[in-house]
Scaffold this motif. Structure first.
Motif, PDB file in Angstrom:
ATOM      1  N   SER A  36       0.846  -1.206   0.000  1.00 32.07           N
ATOM      2  CA  SER A  36       0.000   0.000   0.000  1.00 32.07           C
ATOM      3  C   SER A  36       0.873   1.244   0.000  1.00 32.07           C
ATOM      4  CB  SER A  36      -0.919  -0.011   1.221  1.00 32.07           C
ATOM      5  OG  SER A  36      -1.716  -1.161   1.249  1.00 32.07           O
ATOM      6  N   LYS A  37       1.436   1.545  -1.139  1.00 27.22           N
ATOM      7  CA  LYS A  37       2.402   2.636  -1.235  1.00 27.22           C
ATOM      8  C   LYS A  37       1.824   3.816  -2.003  1.00 27.22           C
ATOM      9  CE  LYS A  37       5.827   2.521  -4.159  1.00 27.22           C
ATOM     10  NZ  LYS A  37       5.826   3.847  -4.797  1.00 27.22           N
ATOM     11  N   ASN A  56       5.517   0.313  -9.036  1.00 29.33           N
ATOM     12  CA  ASN A  56       4.216  -0.315  -8.795  1.00 29.33           C
ATOM     13  C   ASN A  56       4.418  -1.662  -8.105  1.00 29.33           C
ATOM     14  OD1 ASN A  56       1.625  -1.365  -8.939  1.00 29.33           O
ATOM     15  ND2 ASN A  56       1.790  -1.899 -11.098  1.00 29.33           N
ATOM     16  N   PHE A  57       3.895  -1.793  -6.878  1.00 27.23           N
ATOM     17  CA  PHE A  57       4.046  -3.024  -6.121  1.00 27.23           C
ATOM     18  C   PHE A  57       2.695  -3.677  -5.839  1.00 27.23           C
ATOM     19  CE2 PHE A  57       7.963  -0.693  -4.688  1.00 27.23           C
ATOM     20  CZ  PHE A  57       8.852  -1.479  -5.403  1.00 27.23           C
ATOM     21  N   LYS A  58       1.803  -3.632  -6.808  1.00 27.26           N
ATOM     22  CA  LYS A  58       0.537  -4.346  -6.694  1.00 27.26           C
ATOM     23  C   LYS A  58       0.731  -5.817  -7.070  1.00 27.26           C
ATOM     24  CE  LYS A  58      -3.024  -2.211  -8.540  1.00 27.26           C
ATOM     25  NZ  LYS A  58      -3.840  -1.410  -9.470  1.00 27.26           N
ATOM     26  N   LEU A  59      -0.182  -6.656  -6.589  1.00 29.21           N
ATOM     27  CA  LEU A  59      -0.098  -8.086  -6.880  1.00 29.21           C
ATOM     28  C   LEU A  59      -0.803  -8.453  -8.173  1.00 29.21           C
ATOM     29  CD1 LEU A  59      -0.779  -9.623  -3.340  1.00 29.21           C
ATOM     30  CD2 LEU A  59       1.364  -8.740  -4.303  1.00 29.21           C
ATOM     31  N   LYS A  60      -1.827  -7.686  -8.521  1.00 28.17           N
ATOM     32  CA  LYS A  60      -2.618  -8.005  -9.706  1.00 28.17           C
ATOM     33  C   LYS A  60      -3.298  -6.733 -10.198  1.00 28.17           C
ATOM     34  CE  LYS A  60      -6.549  -9.282  -6.784  1.00 28.17           C
ATOM     35  NZ  LYS A  60      -7.518 -10.336  -6.414  1.00 28.17           N
ATOM     36  N   ALA A  61      -3.859  -6.813 -11.378  1.00 30.84           N
ATOM     37  CA  ALA A  61      -4.588  -5.669 -11.928  1.00 30.84           C
ATOM     38  C   ALA A  61      -5.853  -5.422 -11.112  1.00 30.84           C
ATOM     39  CB  ALA A  61      -4.931  -5.929 -13.391  1.00 30.84           C
ATOM     40  N   THR A 316      -9.932  -4.320   9.203  1.00 30.39           N
ATOM     41  CA  THR A 316      -9.171  -3.195   8.688  1.00 30.39           C
ATOM     42  C   THR A 316      -7.703  -3.593   8.586  1.00 30.39           C
ATOM     43  OG1 THR A 316     -10.684  -1.567   9.649  1.00 30.39           O
ATOM     44  CG2 THR A 316      -8.489  -0.792   9.078  1.00 30.39           C
ATOM     45  N   TYR A 317      -7.077  -3.294   7.452  1.00 28.97           N
ATOM     46  CA  TYR A 317      -5.670  -3.595   7.239  1.00 28.97           C
ATOM     47  C   TYR A 317      -4.825  -2.412   7.724  1.00 28.97           C
ATOM     48  CZ  TYR A 317      -7.137  -7.409   4.129  1.00 28.97           C
ATOM     49  OH  TYR A 317      -7.703  -8.545   3.606  1.00 28.97           O
ATOM     50  N   HIS A 318      -3.877  -2.685   8.598  1.00 30.83           N
ATOM     51  CA  HIS A 318      -2.936  -1.670   9.073  1.00 30.83           C
ATOM     52  C   HIS A 318      -1.559  -2.041   8.536  1.00 30.83           C
ATOM     53  CE1 HIS A 318      -5.846   0.001  12.004  1.00 30.83           C
ATOM     54  NE2 HIS A 318      -6.271  -1.251  12.066  1.00 30.83           N
ATOM     55  N   SER A 319      -0.995  -1.174   7.697  1.00 24.84           N
ATOM     56  CA  SER A 319       0.254  -1.490   6.999  1.00 24.84           C
ATOM     57  C   SER A 319       1.330  -0.470   7.338  1.00 24.84           C
ATOM     58  CB  SER A 319       0.037  -1.504   5.483  1.00 24.84           C
ATOM     59  OG  SER A 319      -0.992  -2.420   5.133  1.00 24.84           O
ATOM     60  N   ILE A 375     -11.859   2.407   2.170  1.00 26.87           N
ATOM     61  CA  ILE A 375     -10.993   3.417   1.579  1.00 26.87           C
ATOM     62  C   ILE A 375      -9.581   3.149   2.081  1.00 26.87           C
ATOM     63  CG2 ILE A 375     -10.398   5.883   1.595  1.00 26.87           C
ATOM     64  CD1 ILE A 375     -13.357   6.482   1.729  1.00 26.87           C
ATOM     65  N   SER A 376      -8.600   3.351   1.260  1.00 25.82           N
ATOM     66  CA  SER A 376      -7.205   3.218   1.670  1.00 25.82           C
ATOM     67  C   SER A 376      -6.617   4.610   1.864  1.00 25.82           C
ATOM     68  CB  SER A 376      -6.413   2.447   0.607  1.00 25.82           C
ATOM     69  OG  SER A 376      -5.086   2.241   1.022  1.00 25.82           O
ATOM     70  N   THR A 377      -6.159   4.899   3.077  1.00 22.31           N
ATOM     71  CA  THR A 377      -5.593   6.208   3.414  1.00 22.31           C
ATOM     72  C   THR A 377      -4.156   6.025   3.858  1.00 22.31           C
ATOM     73  OG1 THR A 377      -7.775   6.966   4.143  1.00 22.31           O
ATOM     74  CG2 THR A 377      -5.880   8.294   4.780  1.00 22.31           C
ATOM     75  N   SER A 378      -3.240   6.783   3.258  1.00 23.20           N
ATOM     76  CA  SER A 378      -1.813   6.636   3.534  1.00 23.20           C
ATOM     77  C   SER A 378      -1.215   7.949   4.005  1.00 23.20           C
ATOM     78  CB  SER A 378      -1.059   6.175   2.282  1.00 23.20           C
ATOM     79  OG  SER A 378      -1.489   4.913   1.834  1.00 23.20           O
ATOM     80  N   PHE A 379      -0.253   7.829   4.906  1.00 21.01           N
ATOM     81  CA  PHE A 379       0.548   8.959   5.370  1.00 21.01           C
ATOM     82  C   PHE A 379       2.010   8.558   5.288  1.00 21.01           C
ATOM     83  CE2 PHE A 379      -3.427   8.766   7.692  1.00 21.01           C
ATOM     84  CZ  PHE A 379      -3.945  10.034   7.567  1.00 21.01           C
ATOM     85  N   TYR A 380       2.873   9.492   4.916  1.00 16.35           N
ATOM     86  CA  TYR A 380       4.294   9.151   4.901  1.00 16.35           C
ATOM     87  C   TYR A 380       5.136  10.352   5.293  1.00 16.35           C
ATOM     88  CZ  TYR A 380       5.140  11.538   0.387  1.00 16.35           C
ATOM     89  OH  TYR A 380       5.273  12.472  -0.615  1.00 16.35           O
TER      90      TYR A 380
END
Length: 403
Positions: A36-37, A56-61, A316-319, A375-380
């Motif tokens: 999840s980048k 791109n580090f997805k596993l599939k389309a 919920t996925y925490h990454s 929803i996927s929410t990212s902070f960096y």
């Protein structure tokens, strides 16, 4: 209120609005797909004018259309430096025997036969990115996106972590020491981007000035022959169109990336990704007076990413991700051996980084956290530990959701 503040407020309103709706049935479920980048491309003062490639580090389309919106904020700094590139081979040999910081004392600027460029950067560059992912076939997808950047003075509260005052507070109290880059000498919370290229074209920009924009198209293919071993690959073809008056051109590139998944148990797993790409800058030029943003026509990059994910009871996925990104230099390295760098009279600390490090490979580290449900929410937060012409500190936030 300045135009860039309106853009930022709109983005945050959109972000919180989408998050507030995350439990409503009207939003399609969004499943985690690989690492999840968010986009972690730096707001490099030269790099923003070209179509640098993320990995791109997805596993599939993707199986449905998705929208991704991201905001980034990076503090850039470099006092004024004049750079002379001697034309005389004898002078080149002479300068190559001198330390780079002392060469200016052995020449007369008014008499030297040399090429010339000049750079000064100060401020916080704000970037806004958006992508639309369109599935095409089972193992292929098309991504169409945009990017836009403005220069700001980085005052609080809109640039809390990337403001000059916070960075100098960190230097004073944690690491770096007293004013290691001369920010206080020239004044805090300023915005200036001065550049004269080696062809004599120049601009001088300040707070609130628009820098550049572009449109990007990416096409990915996901082979499946190793999926049973939980090894995933993708190949990409890329076209980026630069739309600023300083560089109106088209870049083309290609990429490859792979991800390996390790399941720790039914609620914990790790992903490791490797990616590489190459970009041909200005493959097609739409005007004759484009600025020179680096003498290397080809730019390559490499990325290593490690991510740990656990699934909470609410599904919920925490990454948590750690990323290392390296890119080849924007300028051809040979010139640095004999270039003559002339500093601003008031600059004493680390004054050559902003110019000399255009000749060095640049790299940086990124720490990211993502939570994914509907929803996927990212902070960096991102740091350039080697001071290779990227922002001293950069932060970003992004949201991704299905439609």
């Amino acid at each position: 209120m300045k135009q860039q503040n309106l853009v930022l407020i709109f983005f945050f309103c959109l972000n919180f609005s989408l998050f507030a709706q995350s439990d409503q049935d009207s939003i399609p479920a969004f499943s985690k797909n690989g690492i999840s980048k968010p986009s972690i491309l730096s707001t490099n003062p030269f790099g923003i004018f070209i179509s640098r490639l993320d990995h791109n580090f997805k596993l599939k389309a993707s199986c449905r259309m998705e929208i991704d919106i991201a905001l980034e904020s990076g503090n850039v700094w470099g006092p004024n430096v004049k750079t002379y590139i001697p034309n005389d081979p004898a002078l080149q040999r002479q300068m190559s025997t001198r330390e780079w910081f002392s060469r200016q004392y052995f020449i007369d600027e008014t008499q030297i036969d040399a090429g010339y460029f000049e750079i000064e950067t100060d401020g916080v560059i704000k970037g806004l990115r958006g992508n639309l992912t369109i599935p095409t076939t089972k193992n292929q997808e098309l991504i169409v996106g945009f990017r836009a950047f403005v220069l700001t003075n980085g005052k609080l509260p809109l640039s809390t972590l990337t403001a000059d005052r916070f960075i100098e507070f960190f230097h004073d109290n944690v690491a770096g020491g007293d004013d290691p880059f001369d920010r206080r000498v020239f004044g805090l919370d300023r915005a200036k981007f001065l550049y004269t290229d080696r062809n004599g074209r120049s601009f001088d920009l300040g707070n609130g000035d628009f820098l550049t924009a572009g449109i990007e198209t990416h096409y990915y293919y996901y082979p499946t022959f190793l999926n049973e071993k939980k090894i995933y690959f993708n190949l990409g073809a890329h076209v980026g169109t630069n739309l600023s008056k300083y560089n109106m051109s088209m870049d083309v590139g290609a990429s490859a990336a792979g991800v390996k998944q390790f399941d720790l148990n039914d609620r914990n797993f790790m992903l490791f990704g490797l990616g590489a790409n190459v970009l041909r800058k200005n493959a097609v030029e739409f005007q004759d007076d484009n600025f020179d943003f680096g003498t290397n026509d080809f730019i390559g990059s490499f990325e290593v990413n490690a991510e740990y994910t656990f699934i909470s009871k609410g599904k919920t996925y925490h990454s948590f991700g750690l990323n290392y990104y390296a890119q080849t230099s924007l300028q051809q390295k040979d010139e640095d051996a004999y270039n003559i760098y002339v500093r601003d009279d008031d600059a004493t600390n680390s004054w050559g980084h902003g110019t000399r490090h255009l000749y060095k490979n640049n790299d940086y580290w990124t720490l990211a956290y993502t939570f994914t449900r509907k929803i996927s929410t990212s902070f960096y937060i991102q740091q350039d530990f080697t001071v290779n012409n990227n922002p001293d500190l950069q932060t970003g936030v992004s949201v991704k959701f299905g439609i």
